[in-house]
Design an enzyme around this catalytic site. Structure first.
Site, PDB file in Angstrom:
ATOM      1  N   LYS A   2     119.301  92.470   1.854  1.00 56.65           N
ATOM      2  CA  LYS A   2     119.268  93.739   2.564  1.00 56.65           C
ATOM      3  C   LYS A   2     118.382  94.749   1.829  1.00 56.65           C
ATOM      4  O   LYS A   2     118.143  94.624   0.624  1.00 56.65           O
ATOM      5  CB  LYS A   2     120.685  94.320   2.656  1.00 56.65           C
ATOM      6  CG  LYS A   2     121.651  93.515   3.507  1.00 56.65           C
ATOM      7  CD  LYS A   2     123.028  94.151   3.477  1.00 56.65           C
ATOM      8  CE  LYS A   2     124.016  93.357   4.324  1.00 56.65           C
ATOM      9  NZ  LYS A   2     123.749  93.490   5.761  1.00 56.65           N
ATOM     10  N   ARG A   4     129.815  85.575  10.601  1.00 51.09           N
ATOM     11  CA  ARG A   4     130.189  84.586  11.622  1.00 51.09           C
ATOM     12  C   ARG A   4     130.376  83.198  11.011  1.00 51.09           C
ATOM     13  O   ARG A   4     131.116  82.374  11.558  1.00 51.09           O
ATOM     14  CB  ARG A   4     129.128  84.577  12.730  1.00 51.09           C
ATOM     15  CG  ARG A   4     127.742  84.189  12.283  1.00 51.09           C
ATOM     16  CD  ARG A   4     126.657  84.666  13.248  1.00 51.09           C
ATOM     17  NE  ARG A   4     126.520  86.115  13.219  1.00 51.09           N
ATOM     18  CZ  ARG A   4     125.682  86.799  13.996  1.00 51.09           C
ATOM     19  NH1 ARG A   4     124.896  86.158  14.853  1.00 51.09           N
ATOM     20  NH2 ARG A   4     125.608  88.109  13.916  1.00 51.09           N
TER      21      ARG A   4
END
Length: 504
Positions: free
Chosen positions: A281, A355
């Site tokens: 990130k 996920r």
């Protein structure tokens, strides 16, 4: 804070402070009118001088009004009476607490609970007063070497909540108990979320779950990396490979319902820090990725609240927890992993890791034959773009379950908004090399995240709450919100009531 309910008119109350509402246009609420009459129009005189206009959130403290046994009167602005809704009610309570904290009053009697809120009864008003009060009093300063005494002044120790009818007293006491339990669950979730990643690791999260279980009679089981390997949780373990912190799968079982009754399952994403892995990130605001475990924190908070209310319902909480960091052994874009379900996943972006840990947990929870499953996750930045920080995103394979969650959100003012889960979105997850990819392009990002999870929940009724926009605030008020603990707890309360048994 100690809370109680009482029936009686304000002019007869002996209290450190009476709290009453004033609407825009200097229109007095019923309680304020009664005080005005007994004090010879003293409140009206103050308003006519222009010291208070009844604007929403405006407060004015009056001292030693004539013929009144109470020491102080706090006027709280409520805005236009026709616009006085759930949000304005909670804002009024928060404004009152903010003003009371700056007084020397140790006790206050609030008549805000008698204000008219369309469609809401006294039970709702009392419970929300407790929740809003506790939220206003919340501070996170455990890690500061010096406490700011001025900001942590807590003279106020007791709050009396007024009801107009004696028949409302018992209902009010129940509302207080529920409000305190929910506020306690919110506080737990906020505390865990606000802790930094070097303290709140997967191991720490597991330890807090065990402590919660010991205090509330909840069975807690912690699965280690070797257990997960035996179960074939290749997706979850692939995320943990880049971290020196061992992953944990935390399972909580609250058995308040009948033996053999199918449980409600809550599955919470527990990424205690998410740097994005190899798909790292940007540095700006990366510190906020300590909040990536707020789904897990909300499960712990909701289970705690359910246990304290003693809800007659069975609940299973499952928390997959790890870190997501770059390392020589971390997931690489293009890697293919095999989930517990046997389905293979091409990892095109290592920052779409939530996920990956959730899909194995959603497969694992199937062994409990749950009545319904709700997963809670700070899953996608796309959900923040779509809904901002006002509503959590909701996707579900059952419209009835979605309605239950939406209604619980409306009641608690912890709202969600349903997004479509159409089969057409599944095409975006197609992979040339595996059963699916873990991302599907920029379009409909929040929906694609839910569509990925839907592939692991075909055997039961399931809903997904994307709380990326609601779990924490940024900027000056940076900090965890504790959402969606109120929504989840109300969902469980409604489920328990549907079984025909009232909570204690």
């Amino acid at each position: 804070m100690e809370y109680s309910v009482k029936s009686g008119t304000p002019e007869k109350q002996r209290s450190g402070c009476l709290v009453v509402g004033v609407y825009a246009g200097r229109r007095l609420s019923s309680a304020a009118q009664q005080i005005d009459e007994v004090t010879g129009g003293a409140v009206g005189q103050v308003l006519r001088r222009g010291d208070h206009q009844g604007k929403a959130g405006q407060t004015l403290l009056l001292h030693h009004l004539p013929n009144l046994p109470s020491e102080r009167v706090l006027l709280v602005g409520c805005g236009k009476d026709k616009e006085f809704n759930e949000a304005r009610f909670r804002e009024s309570v928060a404004a009152a607490i903010g003003a009371l904290k700056d007084t020397g009053a140790t006790e206050a009697t609030s008549y805000l609970t008698e204000l008219e809120v369309k469609g809401r009864d006294v039970f709702w008003k009392i419970r929300h007063t407790v929740e809003a009060t506790e939220a206003s009093l919340y501070r996170f300063d455990q890690l500061k070497s010096k406490k700011n005494d001025a900001n942590n002044r807590r003279n106020l120790k007791r709050m009396v909540l007024a009801v107009s009818k004696r028949s409302d007293l018992q209902s009010g006491e129940t509302a207080i108990r529920q409000g305190l339990a929910i506020a306690g669950g919110v506080k737990l979730a906020r505390d865990l979320g606000n802790l930094p990643g070097n303290i709140c690791t997967p191991t720490y999260l597991a330890e807090q779950a065990v402590a919660l279980g010991n205090q509330n009679g909840v069975k807690v089981t912690v699965l280690e990396e070797s257990d997960m390997r035996e179960l074939g949780m290749g997706a979850l373990l692939s995320v943990a490979r880049g971290s020196r912190q061992p992953p944990k799968l935390i399972v909580l079982e609250y058995r308040g319902g009948a033996e053999g009754e199918a449980p409600v399952a809550l599955v919470g994403k527990g990424l205690t820090f998410d740097a994005g892995g190899i798909s790292i990130k940007p540095a700006a605001n990366m510190d906020e990725m300590k909040y990536d475990m707020c789904g897990a924190a909300s499960v712990l908070g909701a289970v705690k609240a359910a246990a304290e209310i003693r809800l007659p319902i069975n609940v299973v909480g499952v928390i997959p927890s790890s870190e997501n960091l770059p390392d020589g052994n971390a997931n690489k874009p293009g890697d293919i992993v095999t989930s517990m379900s046997g389905q293979t996943i091409e990892v095109l972006n290592t920052d779409a890791e939530g996920r990956l840990i959730l899909c194995d947990a959603l497969t694992y929870v199937g062994r409990y034959n749950p009545a319904v499953v709700v997963d809670i996750a700070t899953l996608t930045g796309a959900c923040v773009i779509a809904l901002g920080n006002h509503a959590s995103g909701l996707l579900a394979n059952s419209d009835a379950l979605a309605r239950e969650l939406l209604n619980a959100g409306k009641y608690t003012y912890d709202r969600a908004w349903q997004l479509p889960l159409w089969d057409e979105y599944q095409k975006q997850l197609d992979s040339n090399f595996a059963d699916m990819a873990n991302i599907g392009g920029r379009e409909a990002g929040a929906i694609i995240g839910g569509s990925f999870l839907a592939r692991y929940t075909r055997d039961y009724k399931w809903a997904h709450l994307d709380i990326a926009g609601t779990a924490w605030k940024t900027g000056k008020e940076k900090g965890a919100t504790g959402r969606p603990v109120p929504l989840l707890t109300q969902f469980l309360i409604n489920r328990a009531a549907k079984e025909g048994v009232a909570a204690e």
